[in-house]
Design a protein around this motif. Sequence first.
Motif, PDB file in Angstrom:
ATOM      1  N   ARG A 146      79.522  41.208  47.688  1.00 32.87           N
ATOM      2  CA  ARG A 146      80.167  40.081  47.513  1.00 32.87           C
ATOM      3  C   ARG A 146      81.734  39.536  48.559  1.00 32.87           C
ATOM      4  N   ASN A 199      80.418  44.721  38.378  1.00 33.42           N
ATOM      5  CA  ASN A 199      80.527  43.227  37.490  1.00 33.42           C
ATOM      6  C   ASN A 199      81.491  44.322  37.474  1.00 33.42           C
ATOM      7  N   ASP A 217      71.577  48.676  34.789  1.00 32.15           N
ATOM      8  CA  ASP A 217      72.061  47.110  34.951  1.00 32.15           C
ATOM      9  C   ASP A 217      72.973  47.622  36.360  1.00 32.15           C
ATOM     10  N   TRP A 218      72.748  47.262  37.397  1.00 35.49           N
ATOM     11  CA  TRP A 218      73.353  47.744  38.880  1.00 35.49           C
ATOM     12  C   TRP A 218      74.207  46.591  38.511  1.00 35.49           C
ATOM     13  N   ASP A 219      73.897  45.420  38.844  1.00 35.87           N
ATOM     14  CA  ASP A 219      74.708  44.162  38.746  1.00 35.87           C
ATOM     15  C   ASP A 219      75.820  43.993  37.265  1.00 35.87           C
ATOM     16  N   GLU A 273      73.096  51.003  45.987  1.00 36.57           N
ATOM     17  CA  GLU A 273      72.377  49.645  44.620  1.00 36.57           C
ATOM     18  C   GLU A 273      74.029  49.030  44.165  1.00 36.57           C
ATOM     19  N   ARG A 320      76.083  45.852  47.027  1.00 34.39           N
ATOM     20  CA  ARG A 320      76.546  44.744  46.253  1.00 34.39           C
ATOM     21  C   ARG A 320      77.986  44.264  46.720  1.00 34.39           C
TER      22      ARG A 320
END
Length: 243
Positions: free
Chosen positions: A105, A201, A195-197, A97, A101
């Motif tokens: 990015r 972040n 909430d891995w996003d 995860e 991500r």
Amino acid sequence: PPATMRRLREIELQLCHLADEVVTCSDDDRSLMLPDDFARDEITVIPHGVDRAMFLGKTGAGIREHYGIPGDHGLLFFHGTLHYWPNTVACRVLTEELLPRLRARGRKVTCLVSGMGAPDRYQHEDLRYAGLVTDLASHIAASDVCVVPLLDGGGTRLKILEYFAAGKPVVSTVKGAEGLQARDGEDLLLVADGDWDAMANRIEELLDAPGKRLALGANGRALVEAFDWDRVGQAFLQLYGDR
């Protein structure tokens, strides 16, 4: 089997009711026990402790080089007994995860994970398993951000107390910081469980803000003074003396 689980639970409750005192390491854990015919004053809360002196003067020198971590990479850190299921799941989250991500990015990061029982099935090119290390404090000191992507477990997280004692900024799920009374945005950064996003972040936010990392680390170090083993030991001595 369910019948065995019920029987083990009955035995646990019987032992607790026979004991002179029951101690939990967080008020959350005490609250979970109250429906089982316990009065609040029958259960004493004494938190986990941490040896703050162990982290004094540690710089992390040589750690990055030892594990071949590029100099331009941000270094994330996580540790624990990795065959303990909640920590195994955290390794899965890191490899499936969070690191994907961050890589998508364009973020240059490496995650160093320390502890016995590394789950070899969870691998990522930006992750290094260090195994059981003899100098945990130096490994923590070498990191930029400590991450706690836990979804399960009880009590309080000794690992977060150790990160605080080292003056390191922490990004954690709500479950990971359970029972610590730490303030989101002041002592650490919290994200909703799963909430891995949001966690990615927050990691990026800290990697881009050295000043914020220092401020969170300083607040965490101040908070952990109350968890020094000397204070925790005194609480146990007082409890036994009162009995």
